[in-house]
Design a protein around this motif. Structure first.
Motif, PDB file in Angstrom:
ATOM      1  N   ALA A  33      15.246  63.865  43.321  1.00  0.00           N
ATOM      2  CA  ALA A  33      14.450  65.028  43.853  1.00  0.00           C
ATOM      3  C   ALA A  33      15.346  66.129  45.000  1.00  0.00           C
ATOM      4  CB  ALA A  33      13.770  63.733  44.408  1.00  0.00           C
ATOM      5  N   LEU A  34      16.597  65.377  45.015  1.00  0.00           N
ATOM      6  CA  LEU A  34      17.228  66.630  46.169  1.00  0.00           C
ATOM      7  C   LEU A  34      17.237  68.002  45.246  1.00  0.00           C
ATOM      8  CD1 LEU A  34      18.734  66.923  48.624  1.00  0.00           C
ATOM      9  CD2 LEU A  34      20.018  66.732  48.082  1.00  0.00           C
ATOM     10  N   LEU A  35      17.767  67.473  44.198  1.00  0.00           N
ATOM     11  CA  LEU A  35      18.182  68.490  43.048  1.00  0.00           C
ATOM     12  C   LEU A  35      17.310  69.307  42.977  1.00  0.00           C
ATOM     13  CD1 LEU A  35      21.089  67.347  40.824  1.00  0.00           C
ATOM     14  CD2 LEU A  35      21.578  68.631  43.073  1.00  0.00           C
ATOM     15  N   LEU A  36      16.174  68.955  42.738  1.00  0.00           N
ATOM     16  CA  LEU A  36      14.612  69.599  41.876  1.00  0.00           C
ATOM     17  C   LEU A  36      13.890  70.334  43.459  1.00  0.00           C
ATOM     18  CD1 LEU A  36      13.166  66.750  39.476  1.00  0.00           C
ATOM     19  CD2 LEU A  36      14.255  69.058  38.993  1.00  0.00           C
ATOM     20  N   SER A  37      14.492  70.532  44.071  1.00  0.00           N
ATOM     21  CA  SER A  37      13.697  70.676  45.722  1.00  0.00           C
ATOM     22  C   SER A  37      14.300  72.011  46.274  1.00  0.00           C
ATOM     23  CB  SER A  37      13.788  69.420  47.055  1.00  0.00           C
ATOM     24  OG  SER A  37      15.257  69.643  47.554  1.00  0.00           O
ATOM     25  N   THR A  39      14.458  73.956  43.142  1.00  0.00           N
ATOM     26  CA  THR A  39      13.904  74.369  42.306  1.00  0.00           C
ATOM     27  C   THR A  39      12.444  75.125  42.943  1.00  0.00           C
ATOM     28  OG1 THR A  39      13.167  72.755  41.624  1.00  0.00           O
ATOM     29  CG2 THR A  39      15.775  73.600  40.975  1.00  0.00           C
ATOM     30  N   ASP A  40      11.707  75.524  41.882  1.00  0.00           N
ATOM     31  CA  ASP A  40      10.285  76.080  42.135  1.00  0.00           C
ATOM     32  C   ASP A  40       9.953  74.819  40.543  1.00  0.00           C
ATOM     33  OD1 ASP A  40      11.066  77.351  39.171  1.00  0.00           O
ATOM     34  OD2 ASP A  40      10.048  78.490  39.309  1.00  0.00           O
ATOM     35  N   PHE A  41      10.380  73.195  40.132  1.00  0.00           N
ATOM     36  CA  PHE A  41      10.354  72.545  38.995  1.00  0.00           C
ATOM     37  C   PHE A  41       8.816  72.642  39.427  1.00  0.00           C
ATOM     38  CE2 PHE A  41       8.968  68.276  38.060  1.00  0.00           C
ATOM     39  CZ  PHE A  41       9.998  67.828  37.292  1.00  0.00           C
ATOM     40  N   ASP A  42       7.728  71.878  38.402  1.00  0.00           N
ATOM     41  CA  ASP A  42       6.972  71.622  37.534  1.00  0.00           C
ATOM     42  C   ASP A  42       6.521  70.930  35.979  1.00  0.00           C
ATOM     43  OD1 ASP A  42       7.001  73.696  36.161  1.00  0.00           O
ATOM     44  OD2 ASP A  42       5.091  74.708  36.476  1.00  0.00           O
ATOM     45  N   ALA A  45       8.134  72.474  33.250  1.00  0.00           N
ATOM     46  CA  ALA A  45      10.039  72.922  33.229  1.00  0.00           C
ATOM     47  C   ALA A  45      10.751  71.365  32.375  1.00  0.00           C
ATOM     48  CB  ALA A  45      10.705  72.787  34.163  1.00  0.00           C
ATOM     49  N   LEU A  46      10.101  70.443  31.628  1.00  0.00           N
ATOM     50  CA  LEU A  46      10.563  68.731  31.782  1.00  0.00           C
ATOM     51  C   LEU A  46      11.086  69.657  29.963  1.00  0.00           C
ATOM     52  CD1 LEU A  46       8.912  66.127  33.078  1.00  0.00           C
ATOM     53  CD2 LEU A  46      11.233  67.173  33.511  1.00  0.00           C
ATOM     54  N   ALA A  47       9.394  70.613  29.296  1.00  0.00           N
ATOM     55  CA  ALA A  47      10.246  71.214  28.391  1.00  0.00           C
ATOM     56  C   ALA A  47      10.920  72.052  27.751  1.00  0.00           C
ATOM     57  CB  ALA A  47       8.791  70.509  27.837  1.00  0.00           C
ATOM     58  N   ASP A  48      10.895  73.515  29.191  1.00  0.00           N
ATOM     59  CA  ASP A  48      11.795  73.992  28.857  1.00  0.00           C
ATOM     60  C   ASP A  48      12.270  74.632  30.257  1.00  0.00           C
ATOM     61  OD1 ASP A  48      11.713  76.753  27.682  1.00  0.00           O
ATOM     62  OD2 ASP A  48      10.164  77.687  28.972  1.00  0.00           O
ATOM     63  N   HIS A  49      13.603  73.527  30.275  1.00  0.00           N
ATOM     64  CA  HIS A  49      14.592  74.040  31.155  1.00  0.00           C
ATOM     65  C   HIS A  49      14.349  75.722  31.490  1.00  0.00           C
ATOM     66  CE1 HIS A  49      15.052  69.607  30.959  1.00  0.00           C
ATOM     67  NE2 HIS A  49      15.618  69.434  29.422  1.00  0.00           N
ATOM     68  N   PRO A  50      14.780  76.291  30.386  1.00  0.00           N
ATOM     69  CA  PRO A  50      14.736  78.309  30.951  1.00  0.00           C
ATOM     70  C   PRO A  50      13.937  78.173  32.131  1.00  0.00           C
ATOM     71  CG  PRO A  50      15.430  77.802  28.971  1.00  0.00           C
ATOM     72  CD  PRO A  50      14.968  76.498  29.218  1.00  0.00           C
ATOM     73  N   ALA A  51      13.064  77.421  32.016  1.00  0.00           N
ATOM     74  CA  ALA A  51      11.944  77.788  33.123  1.00  0.00           C
ATOM     75  C   ALA A  51      12.114  77.174  34.426  1.00  0.00           C
ATOM     76  CB  ALA A  51      10.312  77.783  31.891  1.00  0.00           C
ATOM     77  N   LEU A  52      12.340  76.788  34.528  1.00  0.00           N
ATOM     78  CA  LEU A  52      13.281  76.148  35.893  1.00  0.00           C
ATOM     79  C   LEU A  52      14.116  77.454  36.529  1.00  0.00           C
ATOM     80  CD1 LEU A  52      13.329  73.197  37.201  1.00  0.00           C
ATOM     81  CD2 LEU A  52      15.120  73.486  36.231  1.00  0.00           C
ATOM     82  N   ARG A  53      13.705  77.318  37.382  1.00  0.00           N
ATOM     83  CA  ARG A  53      13.727  78.512  37.880  1.00  0.00           C
ATOM     84  C   ARG A  53      15.057  78.154  40.154  1.00  0.00           C
ATOM     85  NH1 ARG A  53      10.537  83.204  39.886  1.00  0.00           N
ATOM     86  NH2 ARG A  53       9.439  81.414  41.661  1.00  0.00           N
ATOM     87  N   LEU A  54      15.822  78.758  40.359  1.00  0.00           N
ATOM     88  CA  LEU A  54      16.146  78.493  41.316  1.00  0.00           C
ATOM     89  C   LEU A  54      15.909  79.409  42.713  1.00  0.00           C
ATOM     90  CD1 LEU A  54      18.442  76.535  42.506  1.00  0.00           C
ATOM     91  CD2 LEU A  54      20.426  77.998  42.690  1.00  0.00           C
ATOM     92  N   LEU A  55      15.764  78.348  43.732  1.00  0.00           N
ATOM     93  CA  LEU A  55      15.265  78.877  44.457  1.00  0.00           C
ATOM     94  C   LEU A  55      15.813  79.104  45.901  1.00  0.00           C
ATOM     95  CD1 LEU A  55      11.409  78.373  44.418  1.00  0.00           C
ATOM     96  CD2 LEU A  55      12.593  80.472  43.223  1.00  0.00           C
ATOM     97  N   ALA A  56      17.093  78.417  45.602  1.00  0.00           N
ATOM     98  CA  ALA A  56      17.522  78.150  47.124  1.00  0.00           C
ATOM     99  C   ALA A  56      17.033  77.198  48.641  1.00  0.00           C
ATOM    100  CB  ALA A  56      18.453  79.044  47.258  1.00  0.00           C
ATOM    101  N   GLU A  58      14.385  78.728  49.478  1.00  0.00           N
ATOM    102  CA  GLU A  58      13.041  78.727  49.782  1.00  0.00           C
ATOM    103  C   GLU A  58      12.256  78.305  50.057  1.00  0.00           C
ATOM    104  OE1 GLU A  58      10.019  81.839  50.534  1.00  0.00           O
ATOM    105  OE2 GLU A  58      12.377  82.236  51.031  1.00  0.00           O
ATOM    106  N   ASN A  59      12.186  76.429  49.185  1.00  0.00           N
ATOM    107  CA  ASN A  59      11.050  75.521  49.539  1.00  0.00           C
ATOM    108  C   ASN A  59      11.399  74.938  51.320  1.00  0.00           C
ATOM    109  OD1 ASN A  59       9.996  76.139  46.759  1.00  0.00           O
ATOM    110  ND2 ASN A  59      11.511  74.227  46.074  1.00  0.00           N
ATOM    111  N   TYR A  60      12.238  74.552  51.938  1.00  0.00           N
ATOM    112  CA  TYR A  60      12.346  74.147  52.863  1.00  0.00           C
ATOM    113  C   TYR A  60      12.340  75.403  53.677  1.00  0.00           C
ATOM    114  CZ  TYR A  60      14.870  70.782  50.433  1.00  0.00           C
ATOM    115  OH  TYR A  60      15.469  68.837  49.782  1.00  0.00           O
ATOM    116  N   ARG A  61      11.887  76.980  53.825  1.00  0.00           N
ATOM    117  CA  ARG A  61      11.969  77.899  54.276  1.00  0.00           C
ATOM    118  C   ARG A  61      10.200  78.355  55.186  1.00  0.00           C
ATOM    119  NH1 ARG A  61       9.610  82.124  54.523  1.00  0.00           N
ATOM    120  NH2 ARG A  61       9.887  82.975  52.931  1.00  0.00           N
ATOM    121  N   ARG A  62      10.267  77.775  53.551  1.00  0.00           N
ATOM    122  CA  ARG A  62       8.210  78.212  53.657  1.00  0.00           C
ATOM    123  C   ARG A  62       7.426  76.277  54.439  1.00  0.00           C
ATOM    124  NH1 ARG A  62       6.990  79.332  47.917  1.00  0.00           N
ATOM    125  NH2 ARG A  62       6.767  77.185  47.631  1.00  0.00           N
ATOM    126  N   LEU A  63       8.862  75.481  54.111  1.00  0.00           N
ATOM    127  CA  LEU A  63       8.139  74.231  54.931  1.00  0.00           C
ATOM    128  C   LEU A  63       7.961  73.998  56.410  1.00  0.00           C
ATOM    129  CD1 LEU A  63       7.465  70.891  53.992  1.00  0.00           C
ATOM    130  CD2 LEU A  63       9.813  70.282  54.193  1.00  0.00           C
TER     131      LEU A  63
END
Length: 169
Positions: A33-37, A39-42, A45-56, A58-63
């Motif tokens: 969960a920490l690693l996925l936090s 990313t822009d996981f949906d 992305a389970l079926a298409d790993h290259p579609a997973l983008r690293l956001l660093a 950004e999710n925490y900044r928005r939060l």
């Protein structure tokens, strides 16, 4: 040295299953969960790993910029800081009362106090919903008997958290 290593090996053998279970069912999901936090996981992305983008971060900044997060954090702290000590105090008082020589029908009260633990959460929530009902609830009936106005317990932001804490206690 003799048998010095044998008891230690046996001890590790006994605690190993528990440590493995804790690692498998707690640390692995928390780490994932920490690693996925970051990313822009949906679910896709389970079926298409290259579609997973690293956001660093950004999710925490928005939060941290979302006022709903701060409201939820404030409500959680209120629940923990008020509900926790009340739960401990009520549990200790009930235990002392049941252990007292003055207690009448201790078996009945032990059962009554333990009933919410074995009852399903849904059944307990339904029972409390009827206690909190704005028109017919037992608490509002008591308020009316005292000449006080009824309270919309779960619909009023001022009274909702105390009502939920009372249910939890």
């Amino acid at each position: 040295m003799g048998n010095g290593g044998r008891p230690l090996a046996a001890a590790y053998g006994f605690i190993a299953p528990a440590v493995i279970a804790i690692a498998l069912f707690f640390f692995v999901p928390v780490g994932a969960a920490l690693l996925l936090s970051f990313t822009d996981f949906d679910i896709y992305a389970l079926a298409d790993h290259p579609a997973l983008r690293l956001l660093a971060v950004e999710n925490y900044r928005r939060l941290l910029g979302d006022p709903r997060f701060w409201t939820a954090l404030r409500n959680t702290l209120y629940f923990v800081l008020v509900g926790g000590p009340l739960t401990v105090a009520a549990s200790l008082a009930a235990a002392l009362l049941l252990h007292s020589r003055l207690a009448r029908f201790p078996s009945f009260f032990r059962t009554a106090f333990f009933l919410p633990v074995v009852a399903t959460l849904v059944a307990v929530a339904i029972a409390w919903r009827y206690l909190y009902h704005p028109r017919y609830g037992l608490l509002n009936q008591l308020l009316r008997a005292l000449g006080l106005p009824a309270i919309v317990w779960l619909g009023n932001p001022r009274w909702a958290m105390p009502a939920i804490i009372l249910l939890a206690v």
